[in-house]
Design a protein around this motif. Structure first.
Motif, mmCIF file in Angstrom:
data_model
loop_
_atom_site.group_PDB
_atom_site.id
_atom_site.type_symbol
_atom_site.label_atom_id
_atom_site.label_comp_id
_atom_site.label_asym_id
_atom_site.label_seq_id
_atom_site.Cartn_x
_atom_site.Cartn_y
_atom_site.Cartn_z
ATOM 1 N N ALA A 38 -43.460 -12.926 -35.844
ATOM 2 C CA ALA A 38 -43.954 -12.125 -36.969
ATOM 3 C C ALA A 38 -43.494 -12.712 -38.296
ATOM 4 C CB ALA A 38 -43.481 -10.675 -36.834
ATOM 5 N N VAL A 39 -42.255 -13.211 -38.312
ATOM 6 C CA VAL A 39 -41.721 -13.788 -39.551
ATOM 7 C C VAL A 39 -42.268 -15.189 -39.792
ATOM 8 C CG1 VAL A 39 -39.622 -14.620 -40.678
ATOM 9 C CG2 VAL A 39 -39.636 -12.386 -39.558
ATOM 10 N N THR A 40 -42.165 -16.066 -38.788
ATOM 11 C CA THR A 40 -42.524 -17.467 -39.019
ATOM 12 C C THR A 40 -44.034 -17.713 -39.014
ATOM 13 O OG1 THR A 40 -42.305 -17.959 -36.650
ATOM 14 C CG2 THR A 40 -40.364 -18.293 -38.042
ATOM 15 N N MET A 41 -44.760 -16.994 -38.174
ATOM 16 C CA MET A 41 -46.198 -17.249 -38.054
ATOM 17 C C MET A 41 -47.032 -16.314 -38.920
ATOM 18 S SD MET A 41 -46.504 -18.029 -33.963
ATOM 19 C CE MET A 41 -45.496 -19.311 -33.198
ATOM 20 N N THR A 42 -46.730 -15.009 -38.854
ATOM 21 C CA THR A 42 -47.521 -14.054 -39.628
ATOM 22 C C THR A 42 -47.135 -14.067 -41.102
ATOM 23 O OG1 THR A 42 -47.748 -12.630 -37.684
ATOM 24 C CG2 THR A 42 -48.183 -11.631 -39.836
ATOM 25 N N TRP A 43 -45.839 -13.972 -41.377
ATOM 26 C CA TRP A 43 -45.377 -13.888 -42.766
ATOM 27 C C TRP A 43 -45.329 -15.262 -43.437
ATOM 28 C CZ3 TRP A 43 -39.643 -13.204 -44.438
ATOM 29 C CH2 TRP A 43 -39.575 -13.087 -45.834
ATOM 30 N N LEU A 44 -44.705 -16.236 -42.782
ATOM 31 C CA LEU A 44 -44.535 -17.556 -43.393
ATOM 32 C C LEU A 44 -45.694 -18.504 -43.094
ATOM 33 C CD1 LEU A 44 -40.708 -18.018 -42.712
ATOM 34 C CD2 LEU A 44 -41.817 -17.385 -44.862
ATOM 35 N N GLY A 45 -46.636 -18.073 -42.274
ATOM 36 C CA GLY A 45 -47.875 -18.817 -42.082
ATOM 37 C C GLY A 45 -47.780 -20.119 -41.324
ATOM 38 N N GLU A 46 -46.857 -20.224 -40.372
ATOM 39 C CA GLU A 46 -46.701 -21.484 -39.645
ATOM 40 C C GLU A 46 -47.895 -21.819 -38.754
ATOM 41 O OE1 GLU A 46 -44.891 -24.255 -39.198
ATOM 42 O OE2 GLU A 46 -43.964 -23.754 -41.096
ATOM 43 N N THR A 47 -48.710 -20.851 -38.420
ATOM 44 C CA THR A 47 -49.900 -21.142 -37.622
ATOM 45 C C THR A 47 -51.169 -21.109 -38.470
ATOM 46 O OG1 THR A 47 -50.014 -18.796 -36.999
ATOM 47 C CG2 THR A 47 -48.899 -20.292 -35.473
ATOM 48 N N LEU A 60 -37.749 -23.256 -40.019
ATOM 49 C CA LEU A 60 -36.404 -23.434 -40.558
ATOM 50 C C LEU A 60 -36.028 -22.249 -41.446
ATOM 51 C CD1 LEU A 60 -33.898 -25.191 -40.878
ATOM 52 C CD2 LEU A 60 -35.041 -26.365 -42.779
ATOM 53 N N ILE A 61 -36.975 -21.796 -42.256
ATOM 54 C CA ILE A 61 -36.722 -20.626 -43.105
ATOM 55 C C ILE A 61 -36.460 -19.399 -42.233
ATOM 56 C CG2 ILE A 61 -37.706 -19.074 -44.832
ATOM 57 C CD1 ILE A 61 -39.335 -21.455 -45.866
ATOM 58 N N GLY A 62 -37.290 -19.232 -41.201
ATOM 59 C CA GLY A 62 -37.099 -18.105 -40.295
ATOM 60 C C GLY A 62 -35.744 -18.150 -39.612
ATOM 61 N N THR A 63 -35.322 -19.351 -39.221
ATOM 62 C CA THR A 63 -34.008 -19.499 -38.596
ATOM 63 C C THR A 63 -32.903 -19.071 -39.555
ATOM 64 O OG1 THR A 63 -34.745 -21.292 -37.145
ATOM 65 C CG2 THR A 63 -32.385 -21.162 -37.614
ATOM 66 N N ALA A 64 -33.018 -19.491 -40.810
ATOM 67 C CA ALA A 64 -32.017 -19.104 -41.807
ATOM 68 C C ALA A 64 -31.994 -17.592 -41.993
ATOM 69 C CB ALA A 64 -32.309 -19.801 -43.135
ATOM 70 N N ILE A 65 -33.176 -16.982 -41.983
ATOM 71 C CA ILE A 65 -33.265 -15.527 -42.152
ATOM 72 C C ILE A 65 -32.567 -14.805 -41.008
ATOM 73 C CG2 ILE A 65 -34.871 -13.567 -42.110
ATOM 74 C CD1 ILE A 65 -36.854 -15.355 -43.658
ATOM 75 N N LEU A 237 -52.510 -8.782 -30.277
ATOM 76 C CA LEU A 237 -51.978 -7.576 -30.898
ATOM 77 C C LEU A 237 -51.211 -7.949 -32.164
ATOM 78 C CD1 LEU A 237 -50.573 -5.698 -27.762
ATOM 79 C CD2 LEU A 237 -52.812 -5.425 -28.846
ATOM 80 N N SER A 238 -51.108 -7.007 -33.063
ATOM 81 C CA SER A 238 -50.339 -7.231 -34.284
ATOM 82 C C SER A 238 -48.878 -7.488 -33.932
ATOM 83 C CB SER A 238 -50.448 -6.009 -35.200
ATOM 84 O OG SER A 238 -49.448 -6.030 -36.189
ATOM 85 N N ARG A 239 -48.332 -8.593 -34.427
ATOM 86 C CA ARG A 239 -46.930 -8.905 -34.134
ATOM 87 C C ARG A 239 -45.982 -7.849 -34.701
ATOM 88 N NH1 ARG A 239 -48.872 -14.369 -35.658
ATOM 89 N NH2 ARG A 239 -49.197 -15.529 -33.719
ATOM 90 N N PRO A 240 -46.162 -7.424 -35.955
ATOM 91 C CA PRO A 240 -45.264 -6.381 -36.472
ATOM 92 C C PRO A 240 -45.354 -5.079 -35.680
ATOM 93 C CG PRO A 240 -46.352 -7.509 -38.284
ATOM 94 C CD PRO A 240 -47.027 -7.967 -37.029
#
Length: 274
Positions: A38-47, A60-65, A237-240
């Motif tokens: 939800a953070v890396t793909m949905t929010w940060l747009g990695e996909t 990497l940002i998600g890992t830091a979070i 399904l919605s990740r969040p």
């Protein structure tokens, strides 16, 4: 092994490993997958089409979070004087979400692939267990009686959660099993471990850690099945929303199922090497 009163206080922070433990653990690993995605793909747009456009990996940002709450919760867990179910399971969830983003960063951003990532992370798990045993003489979860032992415990758990994510992705994608196929394989492997636990004298310590690792790829494949696109074999399904539903289910089970400190059935007797 004779435990002092202080040792027992620390030991009491480790939950009894029961059927309820494994149910919550699998749900927590599934939440780790959907929450991390939800953070890396949905929010940060990695996909998305603009993945990597900023020059910094979303993984990497998600890992830091996720590493921040993991470190804070692990310190709180180690410093606690007794077993707190919500604190323990919050730390487990933090380790599995951080594990999701760390594995994705290693596999995808570093370009070493699922096989390379799995091999690297397996080496990390084995190194952590080896250092733990060399330092304290045992990796038995029933012998966690000092802050140092608990530090090794959480380090090993975090590595195992990360390894499990890579294994799940490898089985579903490189292994060609798909999400449901991967879930069936890992679920079957856990069933075999249960039979070995009750039907053989194989080391309970070894069986525990193998089972602990395998719950993570099971959760990863189930989580991917829930939130990946229909075209890739998921339910889209919605990740969040999926993450919130899993969080609610975990909270309900923590409140409903008995949460007590202790060991697990068939623990290694004192004096038997772990």
């Amino acid at each position: 092994m004779t435990l002092t009163a202080e040792d027992r206080a620390v030991l009491s922070k480790v939950p009894a490993v029961t059927l309820g433990f494994w149910i919550i653990k699998i749900l927590a690993t599934t939440l780790g997958e959907t929450g991390g995605d939800a953070v890396t793909m949905t929010w940060l747009g990695e996909t998305g089409p603009n993945a990597g456009a900023s020059g910094v990996s979303g993984y990497l940002i998600g890992t830091a979070i996720f590493l921040v709450p993991l470190i804070v919760l692990a310190i709180a867990q180690i410093a606690a004087k007794r077993f707190h179910p919500l604190l323990y399971w919050a730390t487990i969830i933090a380790s599995t979400t951080a594990g999701t983003t760390m594995a994705d960063f290693a596999d995808r951003s570093l370009g070493i692939g699922y096989t390379g990532g799995s091999a690297l992370l397996l080496a990390c798990v084995l190194a952590s267990l080896g250092a733990w045993r060399a330092t304290l003489g045992s990796v038995d979860v029933n012998r966690i009686a000092t802050p140092r032992a608990e530090s090794f415990y959480w380090l090993t758990i975090t590595f195992s959660q990360t390894l499990g994510t890579a294994l799940g992705d490898w089985a579903a994608d490189d292994g060609g099993l798909g999400y449901l196929g991967g879930a069936a394989v890992f679920g079957g492997a856990l069933a075999v471990l249960a039979l070995l636990y009750y039907g053989t004298r194989i080391s309970r310590v070894a069986l525990f850690w193998v089972a602990f690792i395998l719950t993570r790829p099971l959760g990863a494949t189930v989580g991917d099945f829930l939130d990946k696109p229909l075209a890739k074999g998921g339910l889209d399904l919605s990740r969040p929303i999926a993450s919130l539903a899993l969080t609610a289910a975990i909270l309900i089970l923590i409140l409903v199922l008995p949460q007590r400190a202790g060991g697990h059935p068939g623990a290694q007797p004192a004096g038997v090497p772990a």
